[in-house]
Structures are given as structure tokens and as C-alpha cells.
Design an enzyme around this catalytic site. Structure first.
Site, PDB file in Angstrom:
ATOM      1  N   CYS A  21       0.852  -1.243  -0.095  1.00  0.00           N
ATOM      2  CA  CYS A  21      -0.137  -0.024   0.040  1.00  0.00           C
ATOM      3  C   CYS A  21       0.951   1.294   0.299  1.00  0.00           C
ATOM      4  CB  CYS A  21      -1.135   0.145   1.161  1.00  0.00           C
ATOM      5  SG  CYS A  21      -0.138  -0.069   2.841  1.00  0.00           S
ATOM      6  N   CYS A  24       3.535   1.644   2.792  1.00  0.00           N
ATOM      7  CA  CYS A  24       4.684   1.033   2.587  1.00  0.00           C
ATOM      8  C   CYS A  24       5.636   1.785   1.850  1.00  0.00           C
ATOM      9  CB  CYS A  24       4.459  -0.387   1.908  1.00  0.00           C
ATOM     10  SG  CYS A  24       3.567  -1.280   2.614  1.00  0.00           S
ATOM     11  N   ASP A 443       9.921  25.805 -34.185  1.00  0.00           N
ATOM     12  CA  ASP A 443      11.097  25.937 -35.043  1.00  0.00           C
ATOM     13  C   ASP A 443      10.479  25.894 -36.480  1.00  0.00           C
ATOM     14  OD1 ASP A 443      13.738  26.654 -35.767  1.00  0.00           O
ATOM     15  OD2 ASP A 443      13.920  24.177 -36.331  1.00  0.00           O
TER      16      ASP A 443
END
Length: 754
Positions: A21, A24, A443
Site C-alpha cells: 500500500c 509502505c 522552429d
């Protein structure tokens, strides 16, 4: 006083096991972050930790730190041949073991659930049979939860496994007490089932259905999560499968098969029809069409011949090719694409960092709420059964898993889908930047235009030899020219003529400053710069060429002007649609180029771009970006050359064309692999959809807990339903993210007319 040397930072990836989870994730990141100079980003969905650390902190120390936090860790190694089947789609051993555990749990749990929920089916001593079936579920099926909870306890931490383990232990212990000491062991005991806990009827109720339902639903949910998470990484695995394992090398006229790891730059290898190109290279012999769809997203096969560049992973759709390797291993474009996708999946969005911070406090808060609910019910005079019901429901229903999966699963699905469409992002910050862009500096050369000289138009004199005949003669003469204009004419003629063959030229000669001449099939053919003798029939074409800033040449055959050819850097076909789509998305296009004013204005006019900046140096382009930012715009810059690198770096978001230089790509946040500017609109739409998906995931993850935990505390939620709801919350988050795998860019409006 001498300056302190700056510590060299390196990046190491670790595979972390045992995380279930977001709590952790938070714990692992904090433990690693306590080491001097170490920062870590942990991904719950992939089980990977990306750690940036000083060179004097070795991988062994990082692994030991993770293990001290109660998890397993290792430095990943390249997969062995026997392990590649898992990458090709087969289930890994750990997933197979979880599936087997789930199947056994389901076989044991279903009879318990049916008997507990259907009083009419309850027979003499039914509860003892259920207790016998429940015991293996409480011990063996739930063993992974108990082990991880105990490991967390040893390290003074609590995770999702702590909540599941406590829920199972509390329910099983209460049921055992009720059976042996509370009167529930009576052979003819009947227990009603209600979705909402009811007032006690004098008999101590059992929670055997909760004991089996909690591990059953959690195991089922995590199994579905694992399968779904593998789905979100499918695109990355498909890229990995494009890499060849063996290659046929041709040396001194002989051919031998070697492992791809043994191939070296400069060696020539064979690509037969239907085979993949083993690595990046240049065609030495042969011609064919190659399919780049799986590498760059380019849908149309590309014709290649001697001198053409080919990309590793492309499929040879035609004839036999001999290719000279120009890049191998980690230097290939396929390897760079895979690395960019992997890096992007390791990052975190800002919202996910907030979610992880909350998750770090989540489990302790839930434990406190469960104890509070137990104490409140007992203190209010309720019987122990109601108090235990509320306590167990709170433990079981709370779910930080969805918080941890909200962002990484969406990122995995989105970055993989982007790679399939030819769009590579460096991470969640790039996605967030794409979502908010409202001005883009484009560009010209190589981005909006092809970047090389090509024939834009051919105008033949009426009642003359005709377009194709003149083009054939002009192309034949220009075969001997080394000038870019001459090469453009010859290439165009070969491409346009049905047989793609040009006749021989005799007496070829260059006329300095004017053009070339030669004899073709007995005729004197001259390709010259226009002069005052251009016939009136070609005057309009000459004027149009000058307006568009193209270079015109006149074709003379036996002293008679037959055609005018316009040569220039032509606009890419996709640029028209791309600029229009950007405008419809609310993005302001700005053209900035180092080229002259006339060609810049011509391109801007063709694309209906109002703001044009010509003759801009790299410093000028960067200054333009800063000016737009001061006006309140969030600016993206699209470029492909070294002269764009400075502007790419200072922009809110840098976007490089995949056909551009390594400097431009290195300075960019997003790379358009297929070299098509239209992919920019796709990237913006994908970013908006991804961030929307992440927000929905987080709203669901937070909202689910905000609603269900209070319901459990006041006794309105059955523990079994709580277990089902908890597992469903994570599965729903992953399923929502999986929708991105099938996302298709929808054009905003029709292609504009030119």
C-alpha cells in the site's frame, strides 16, 4: 578557505518486495531519505525504487536500509533466457503462487459464506463445520498478511497488512470465544444474517464469514490488481520484445549467426523479408519498405535504399537488406525509447506526493479510530458483540492501497500508450506541463518543414513537351550534379517517374553561377537560373516561387524554355493539421527561426500563424520564450537542432522532434519520436486525459475512505461487506487507469484548406 568538493551523484534502481500500500511506499522513501545525500522515488505499481545517492553510498547499503525497514530489496539483473517467458506474457512465479492461494481460499470460504448468509441451510453443528473450514483460511491463507504485519511491528510501523491481519485475528478470536464459551456451539444454534449489524438476540454471534471474506476479497483484489498492473505495462514489454536476440552477420561473403550482444558498430548484418532490424544502422545494399509502427508510431511503411537510416525493431516488409550497424546496445533508438518510458513511469505527480504523505499517517489513524470505536461502544453500554463488529469493520474497510495506485497505474498506461503513438514523456511533470501549455514556439526548418531541399512544384509550358517528359530530361542532367538543388531535382524525378529510371547523360557540364547542361537522348538539356528570357507562360510560376521564397530553375530543351521547377524546404504535410489542432486546443502558435524573413513569412502564411520571428539566434529564441513567460503564457518550445537547445531548456516545456539532434532531445521534456509535428496535439490531449484520470482516481481513493470509515464506526457496515468494498476500491482505481491503454486521439476539427 578552499571550496568543498561537490559529491558525485549516481542513480540506482532497486526492486522492492513486500510493499502492499501507499504507507509502505512512504516508509521506504523515508528510510532511504535518512541516508546523507540520498533521495528516493518508490513506485508501488512496478515495485521499483529509483534512488539518487552519492557515489560513496553503495547499492549494498541501500539494500540493507530497505531491509531494515521490513521489506526485501535487490539490484535488478538482466533477465536470463529462461526468464524471458514471463516478460512475454506468461505469469511470473509469484503471481502463480498468489493465484493458487486464492483458489484454495475460495474453495474453503464459499461454503462458510453460503451457510452464514442463508439461515435456511444451517443444519445441526453447521457452525463447527464452518469453524473447521475457517481455521486454514485464518492461518494459511492469511499467513502473508500476518508475516508482513509482524515484520512491520518489529520495525514500529503499520501498513495495510496490519489492518487485514488484525481484522482476521479479531474476528477469528471472537468466533472461537463464542463457540467454546459464549453458547454459540450449541448443535441447533441458528444465526440470522443481515447486511447491517442488528441488536443482539441473546446469542453471541459468529464472525466466521468475516474471517474468510477478508482474506478472500483482499487476495482476489490484489490478484486482479497484479494482472491489471501488468496490463498497464504491456506497452513497455512490447517494446522489450522488439529487441532482437540473434542476428545474421555477413563478413567476407560468409554469413554467421551471433547473439545480439556480440554485434559491434560497423558490422554488416542481414535483414530478410519479415524479419526485424536487429539494431540501428545504415542500408549498405538492397532496397525495401520498413514498417516503423511499433517503434515510432509511423503508420505508413517507409521506403529505404543504400544510405538510408533504419531503426532497430522496424520490420522489413519487402526485399533483402544488408545493414551496417551504427549503434548497438544502450545507444540504439529503441533502447532510448524504452529507457525514457521506464524513467517516466518512475516519477510522481504532485497530487500523488500529497497522497503518499497522507498514506504515511493513514494506518496509525485508522488503528486509533478502530480502538476509539471499540471504546465508545463499550462505554455507551453496548454489548461486546456490537463493539467488536464496529472495530473489525473499521479495520477491514480502510484502504490506503487505492491511494498508492492512483498515479503510478495511470502513468504506466499513459506512457505506454504514448510510446505506441510516437510520444515520449520524461515523467509526470512533463504531463502536467503539457496539460497547461497555452503557447508554443515552433522552429521552422526540420520541424514545420522537411529540413532539406525538395521540389515543391513543376510548371510546364502549355503545348510543350509535357511535365513528365521535361522532368525526365531535367532529372537525367542533374544526376551528375553535386549541388543540393540538383540532387533535389534528380531525386524528385526518380520518385515521380513510373519506372524510376533516368536515361544517361552525355557531355555533362556545370555552368558556374547559372546551372548545368548536357545531352540526353540526343537533345541539349539545360537547367538554369531564370533570366529575362523566361517566357510569359512561366511568369506567374516565377512570381509565385519568389513570393514563397523558393528557388526557381528553368528547364531548356534544344534552346526552348519548357518548364519552371520550384525548389525549397517544403512544409511537412502534417504541419497544416497540427497547427490548426493546436489553435483549437487553445494553444497560441508562434514561429521562430534563424532563417530569412521571406521564407519564414511564406511558411507562416501557409500555416496561418500570425506571430513570426525571423533571423533569431539561439539566444534570441531563449529571450523570446522569456518574454512570452513574462506575458503570462506557459510556453512550450518545439525544435530539432542544436540551435533550439537553449530555448528548449528555458521553456516551461521542451519538445524535441525524434529526427532531431541528441542535444535537442536531451534538453527536452517530450520527444515526438516519429518526427511528426501533429503528434504534439496528440500529446496534449493524452496529457489532459491522464491528469483527469489521476484526479478521478485520487478523488475516489480519498472519498471512499471518508465515507466508509465513519459508516463502519457507527455500526452501519457489516465486516464482510467492508472487506468486499475495500478490495473493490483498489480494483476500480486500476481499472480506471487501464482505460488509457485504449485511448485514441480525436482530431479537433477538419483539416484546414490551404
Amino acid at each position: 578557505m578552499s571550496a568543498q568538493p561537490v559529491a558525485t551523484l549516481v542513480t540506482t534502481d532497486l526492486t522492492v518486495g513486500g510493499m502492499t500500500c501507499a504507507a509502505c511506499v512512504n516508509r521506504v522513501e523515508k528510510k532511504l531519505g535518512k541516508l546523507d545525500g540520498v533521495t528516493a522515488t518508490v513506485n508501488l505499481a512496478t515495485g521499483m525504487a529509483r534512488v539518487t545517492h552519492p557515489a560513496d553510498v553503495g547499492p549494498d547499503e541501500l539494500v540493507a536500509t530497505v531491509e531494515k525497514a521490513g521489506y526485501t530489496a535487490a539490484v535488478p539483473e538482466p533477465p536470463k533466457d529462461e526468464e524471458r517467458s514471463a516478460a512475454d506474457g506468461d505469469e511470473p512465479d509469484d503471481v502463480r503462487a498468489e493465484r493458487d492461494r486464492l483458489v484454495v481460499t475460495a474453495l474453503l470460504a464459499l461454503p462458510v459464506l453460503v451457510l452464514s448468509m442463508a439461515p435456511a441451510l444451517q443444519f445441526r453443528n453447521w457452525q463447527w463445520l464452518c469453524f473447521a473450514l475457517t481455521a486454514p483460511v485464518a492461518v494459511w491463507s492469511s499467513w502473508p498478511f500476518h508475516i508482513r504485519a509482524a515484520r512491520g511491528l518489529r520495525h514500529s510501523t503499520a501498513t495495510m497488512d496490519t489492518l487485514v491481519s488484525l481484522g482476521v485475528v479479531a474476528s477469528f478470536s471472537w468466533s472461537a470465544y463464542a463457540l467454546f464459551f459464549g453458547g454459540a456451539g450449541d448443535p441447533w444454534m441458528r444465526m440470522p444474517f443481515t447486511l447491517v449489524p442488528s441488536v443482539s438476540d441473546g446469542t453471541v454471534h459468529l464472525y466466521l464469514e468475516a474471517v474468510v471474506a477478508v482474506p478472500l476479497f483482499v487476495l482476489a483484489g490484489r490478484f486482479l490488481e497484479a494482472r491489471a498492473r501488468r496490463g498497464t505495462g504491456a506497452a513497455l514489454r512490447s517494446l522489450a520484445r522488439l529487441a532482437a536476440k540473434e542476428v545474421a552477420v555477413r563478413e567476407n561473403g560468409t554469413e554467421r549467426l551471433i547473439r545480439i550482444e556480440e554485434l559491434r558498430t560497423g558490422q554488416v548484418f542481414v535483414v530478410r523479408p519479415g524479419e526485424r532490424v536487429a539494431t540501428d544502422g545504415e542500408v549498405a545494399e538492397g532496397s525495401s519498405a520498413v514498417d516503423l509502427s511499433l517503434v515510432t508510431g509511423e503508420t505508413e511503411p517507409v521506403e529505404v535504399g543504400p544510405g538510408s537510416a533504419v531503426v532497430g525493431g522496424a520490420v522489413n516488409a519487402g526485399g533483402l537488406l544488408l545493414v551496417r550497424a551504427t549503434a548497438v546496445g544502450a545507444d540504439t533508438q529503441l533502447a532510448r525509447i524504452t529507457r525514457l518510458v521506464t524513467d517516466a513511469q518512475a516519477g510522481k505527480a504532485r497530487a500523488q506526493r500529497l497522497a503518499d504523505t497522507v498514506a504515511g499517517l493513514f494506518v496509525p489513524v485508522v488503528l486509533a479510530l478502530a480502538v476509539t470505536a471499540l471504546g465508545f461502544w463499550l462505554g455507551a453500554g453496548a454489548d461486546a458483540q456490537a463493539a467488536v463488529t464496529a472495530c473489525v469493520a473499521v479495520l477491514v474497510v480502510a484502504c490506503p492501497c487505492a491511494l498508492g495506485l492512483a498515479t503510478p497505474t495511470a502513468l504506466m498506461a499513459a506512457t505506454g500508450r504514448g510510446a505506441q503513438l510516437g510520444v515520449l514523456v520524461t515523467g509526470p511533470q512533463a504531463l502536467e506541463g503539457l496539460q497547461h501549455v497555452d503557447a508554443v514556439v515552433l522552429d521552422k526548418t526540420g520541424t514545420l518543414t522537411s529540413g532539406h531541399m525538395s521540389v515543391a512544384a513543376v510548371t510546364a509550358v502549355p503545348d510543350g513537351l509535357g511535365r513528365d517528359a521535361v522532368l525526365r530530361l531535367a532529372g537525367a542532367v542533374e544526376q551528375g550534379s553535386e549541388h543540393p538543388l540538383g540532387r533535389a531535382v534528380a531525386a524528385y524525378a526518380r520518385r515521380e517517374l513510373p519506372d524510376r529510371q533516368l536515361p544517361e547523360v552525355d557531355g555533362f557540364g556545370a555552368l558556374p553561377g547559372r546551372g548545368v547542361r548536357g545531352r540526353v537522348e540526343g537533345r541539349l538539356v539545360e537547367v538554369l537560373a531564370p533570366d529575362d528570357e523566361v517566357p510569359a507562360a512561366l511568369a506567374d510560376a516565377l512570381s509565385a516561387a519568389e513570393t514563397a521564397a523558393r528557388t526557381p530553375v528553368t528547364v531548356w530543351v534544344d534552346g526552348t524554355a519548357e518548364a519552371l521547377i520550384e525548389i525549397g524546404d517544403v512544409v511537412r504535410p502534417g504541419s497544416y493539421r497540427a497547427v490548426e489542432r493546436l489553435r483549437r486546443l487553445g494553444v497560441r502558435p508562434v514561429l521562430a527561426t534563424g532563417d530569412r524573413e521571406a521564407p519564414a513569412r511564406a511558411v507562416a502564411s501557409a500555416l496561418r500563424i500570425d506571430e513570426v520571428h525571423a533571423r533569431r539566434t539561439p539566444e534570441d529564441k531563449a529571450e523570446l520564450v522569456l518574454d512570452l513567460q513574462e506575458q503570462g503564457f506557459r510556453v512550450a518550445v518545439v525544435g530539432d537542432g542544436v540551435n533550439d537547445a537553449a530555448a528548449l531548456a528555458v521553456a516551461d516545456l521542451g519538445i524535441a522532434m525524434g529526427s532531431g539532434t541528441d542535444v535537442a532531445i536531451g534538453a527536452a521534456d517530450v520527444t515526438l519520436v516519429r518526427g511528426d509535428i501533429e503528434a504534439l496535439a496528440d500529446a496534449i490531449l493524452l496529457a489532459r486525459r491522464t491528469l483527469s484520470t489521476i484526479r478521478v482516481n485520487l478523488v475516489w481513493a480519498f472519498g471512499y475512505n471518508v465515507v466508509t470509515v465513519p459508516l463502519a464506526m457507527v455500526g452501519l457496515l457489516n465486516p464482510m461487506l467492508a472487506a468486499a468494498a475495500m478490495s473493490a476500491s483498489s480494483v476500480l482505481v486500476v481499472a480506471n487507469s487501464l482505460r488509457l491503454r485504449g485511448w485514441q486521439p480525436s482530431p479537433t476539427g477538419r483539416r484546414p484548406t490551404r
